[in-house]
Design a protein around this motif. Sequence first.
Motif, PDB file in Angstrom:
ATOM      1  N   GLN A   9       0.933  -1.425   0.209  1.00 52.92           N
ATOM      2  CA  GLN A   9      -0.540  -0.501  -0.015  1.00 52.92           C
ATOM      3  C   GLN A   9       1.013   1.347  -0.076  1.00 52.92           C
ATOM      4  O   GLN A   9       0.839   2.104  -0.757  1.00 52.92           O
ATOM      5  CB  GLN A   9      -1.397   0.567   1.468  1.00 52.92           C
ATOM      6  CG  GLN A   9      -2.014  -1.440   0.740  1.00 52.92           C
ATOM      7  CD  GLN A   9      -2.791  -1.034   2.643  1.00 52.92           C
ATOM      8  OE1 GLN A   9      -3.259  -0.278   3.456  1.00 52.92           O
ATOM      9  NE2 GLN A   9      -4.009  -2.373   2.343  1.00 52.92           N
ATOM     10  N   LEU A  10       1.966   1.018   0.901  1.00 50.51           N
ATOM     11  CA  LEU A  10       2.797   2.441   0.637  1.00 50.51           C
ATOM     12  C   LEU A  10       2.970   2.237  -0.288  1.00 50.51           C
ATOM     13  O   LEU A  10       3.424   3.763  -1.018  1.00 50.51           O
ATOM     14  CB  LEU A  10       3.392   1.797   1.631  1.00 50.51           C
ATOM     15  CG  LEU A  10       3.712   2.077   3.167  1.00 50.51           C
ATOM     16  CD1 LEU A  10       5.040   1.756   4.251  1.00 50.51           C
ATOM     17  CD2 LEU A  10       2.779   3.396   3.426  1.00 50.51           C
ATOM     18  N   THR A  11       3.676   2.062  -0.928  1.00 53.34           N
ATOM     19  CA  THR A  11       4.320   1.876  -2.258  1.00 53.34           C
ATOM     20  C   THR A  11       3.697   2.233  -3.243  1.00 53.34           C
ATOM     21  O   THR A  11       3.801   3.536  -4.454  1.00 53.34           O
ATOM     22  CB  THR A  11       4.434   0.681  -3.037  1.00 53.34           C
ATOM     23  OG1 THR A  11       5.838   0.197  -1.707  1.00 53.34           O
ATOM     24  CG2 THR A  11       5.446   0.347  -4.457  1.00 53.34           C
ATOM     25  N   LYS A  12       2.614   1.817  -3.387  1.00 50.41           N
ATOM     26  CA  LYS A  12       0.956   2.659  -4.372  1.00 50.41           C
ATOM     27  C   LYS A  12       0.885   4.232  -4.045  1.00 50.41           C
ATOM     28  O   LYS A  12       0.561   5.133  -4.579  1.00 50.41           O
ATOM     29  CB  LYS A  12       0.191   1.602  -4.308  1.00 50.41           C
ATOM     30  CG  LYS A  12      -0.157   0.118  -5.011  1.00 50.41           C
ATOM     31  CD  LYS A  12      -1.199  -0.106  -4.567  1.00 50.41           C
ATOM     32  CE  LYS A  12      -0.967  -2.145  -5.265  1.00 50.41           C
ATOM     33  NZ  LYS A  12      -2.536  -2.865  -5.456  1.00 50.41           N
ATOM     34  N   ILE A  13       0.584   4.123  -2.654  1.00 51.06           N
ATOM     35  CA  ILE A  13       0.202   5.713  -2.349  1.00 51.06           C
ATOM     36  C   ILE A  13       1.830   7.033  -2.590  1.00 51.06           C
ATOM     37  O   ILE A  13       1.068   7.775  -3.077  1.00 51.06           O
ATOM     38  CB  ILE A  13       0.283   5.602  -1.184  1.00 51.06           C
ATOM     39  CG1 ILE A  13      -0.808   4.901  -0.288  1.00 51.06           C
ATOM     40  CG2 ILE A  13       0.304   6.866  -0.223  1.00 51.06           C
ATOM     41  CD1 ILE A  13      -0.636   4.721   0.724  1.00 51.06           C
ATOM     42  N   ALA A  14       2.478   6.161  -2.705  1.00 49.58           N
ATOM     43  CA  ALA A  14       4.093   7.166  -3.243  1.00 49.58           C
ATOM     44  C   ALA A  14       4.112   7.040  -4.820  1.00 49.58           C
ATOM     45  O   ALA A  14       4.668   8.674  -5.422  1.00 49.58           O
ATOM     46  CB  ALA A  14       5.274   6.293  -3.074  1.00 49.58           C
ATOM     47  N   LYS A  15       3.676   6.350  -5.220  1.00 53.86           N
ATOM     48  CA  LYS A  15       3.726   6.518  -6.663  1.00 53.86           C
ATOM     49  C   LYS A  15       1.928   6.990  -7.396  1.00 53.86           C
ATOM     50  O   LYS A  15       2.602   7.916  -8.585  1.00 53.86           O
ATOM     51  CB  LYS A  15       3.868   5.276  -7.631  1.00 53.86           C
ATOM     52  CG  LYS A  15       4.629   4.232  -6.747  1.00 53.86           C
ATOM     53  CD  LYS A  15       4.661   3.028  -7.776  1.00 53.86           C
ATOM     54  CE  LYS A  15       6.144   2.320  -7.572  1.00 53.86           C
ATOM     55  NZ  LYS A  15       7.221   0.728  -8.473  1.00 53.86           N
ATOM     56  N   SER A  16       0.704   7.050  -6.718  1.00 51.50           N
ATOM     57  CA  SER A  16      -0.343   7.759  -6.864  1.00 51.50           C
ATOM     58  C   SER A  16      -0.371   9.373  -7.332  1.00 51.50           C
ATOM     59  O   SER A  16      -0.020  10.087  -6.176  1.00 51.50           O
ATOM     60  CB  SER A  16      -1.094   7.121  -6.400  1.00 51.50           C
ATOM     61  OG  SER A  16      -2.782   7.791  -6.721  1.00 51.50           O
ATOM     62  N   SER A  17      -0.622   9.321  -7.728  1.00 48.01           N
ATOM     63  CA  SER A  17      -1.179  11.509  -8.513  1.00 48.01           C
ATOM     64  C   SER A  17      -2.100  10.986  -7.027  1.00 48.01           C
ATOM     65  O   SER A  17      -1.786  12.895  -6.857  1.00 48.01           O
ATOM     66  CB  SER A  17      -1.297  11.764  -9.320  1.00 48.01           C
ATOM     67  OG  SER A  17      -2.312  10.571 -10.127  1.00 48.01           O
ATOM     68  N   ASN A  18      -2.920  10.528  -7.070  1.00 48.88           N
ATOM     69  CA  ASN A  18      -4.254  10.935  -6.207  1.00 48.88           C
ATOM     70  C   ASN A  18      -4.069  10.228  -4.923  1.00 48.88           C
ATOM     71  O   ASN A  18      -5.607   9.032  -5.075  1.00 48.88           O
ATOM     72  CB  ASN A  18      -5.187  11.634  -6.837  1.00 48.88           C
ATOM     73  CG  ASN A  18      -5.455  12.541  -8.299  1.00 48.88           C
ATOM     74  OD1 ASN A  18      -5.199  13.174  -7.668  1.00 48.88           O
ATOM     75  ND2 ASN A  18      -6.279  12.683  -9.248  1.00 48.88           N
ATOM     76  N   PRO A  19      -4.011  10.026  -4.070  1.00 54.52           N
ATOM     77  CA  PRO A  19      -3.517   9.177  -2.859  1.00 54.52           C
ATOM     78  C   PRO A  19      -5.262   8.905  -1.984  1.00 54.52           C
ATOM     79  O   PRO A  19      -5.251   7.896  -1.335  1.00 54.52           O
ATOM     80  CB  PRO A  19      -2.255   9.475  -2.054  1.00 54.52           C
ATOM     81  CG  PRO A  19      -2.146   9.694  -3.106  1.00 54.52           C
ATOM     82  CD  PRO A  19      -3.040  11.246  -3.809  1.00 54.52           C
ATOM     83  N   ASP A  20      -5.822  10.280  -2.531  1.00 53.97           N
ATOM     84  CA  ASP A  20      -7.141   9.883  -1.197  1.00 53.97           C
ATOM     85  C   ASP A  20      -8.016   9.821  -2.575  1.00 53.97           C
ATOM     86  O   ASP A  20      -9.115   8.976  -2.124  1.00 53.97           O
ATOM     87  CB  ASP A  20      -7.343  11.381  -1.038  1.00 53.97           C
ATOM     88  CG  ASP A  20      -7.367  12.071  -2.615  1.00 53.97           C
ATOM     89  OD1 ASP A  20      -6.758  11.800  -3.354  1.00 53.97           O
ATOM     90  OD2 ASP A  20      -8.112  13.271  -2.563  1.00 53.97           O
TER      91      ASP A  20
END
Length: 300
Positions: free
Chosen positions: A61-72
Amino acid sequence: MGASLNEIKQRINSTKKTSQITKAMQMVSASKLTKSETHAEQFQIYAEKVREIVTHITRTQLTKIAKSSNPDELDFNSMLISRPVKKTGYIVITSDGGLVGGYNSSILKQMMNMLERDHESASEYVMIAIGGTGADFFKARGINIAYELHHLSDQPSFEEVRKIVNLTTSMYQNEVFDELYVCYNHHINSLTSQFRFEKMLPITRLDPEEATEYEQEYIFEPSKEAILNQLLPQYAESLIYGAIVDAKTAEHAAGMTAMKTATDNAINIIDDLTISYNRARQGAITQEITEIVGGAAALE
């Protein structure tokens, strides 16, 4: 001259009594500091293990959050996702009483500077106070306290602070505020502490690259998401509790230093008064000898 000698002697005696009290208080604070440092070290072992487990479970999840342009927009636990900040929560940790030197004043001065710098009105933040000094300080300035906690023990257990740490994590999850900071003095050593302003929520200080690799992966039951829903609030609570333990250690160190300074000052005052007493006594003796010699000369 006799009255002056008696006055100086009384001041010496009263200062000696004061120095005995401050010396005793210094020794008590030193004992509390030793116990508190041991408590903090033992808790740190637990905190590091919990962080290791949480980092491992949330790595993906942390990796996806870091790569996402819209984490929310990601469907992850809210404690991992930063959201637009409408209101900020602050936990301010001070002592309940005085006799700790500049321990409280340094925290409160920094806090007021931050509030004035970062917020236009009191509606933009929620204040939570641990310690009577901070609570009274903010109330005197018209700042509302959402919750306050007084009279923690010298080595506070988690049970003592469970209500306030549970409350703060619940307030974040219920969006009473959108980020949470803990403000306190961090203990460095017996002579030094440093003001800390740490972001506790959302949990953004986890690094997926720190995740431990295991030969056997965990088996999650009922699911990873369900476990995280329980584990992340507990991890956040452990961070807050760790800050409280750290702050209490710094408080004991400040108390010990303040009492040592008071004792040293009392000793210096006693030395100065003793010199003044000896000079006054010598002057009185000299005057008496002069009067005797003068009287004898008058009789010849």
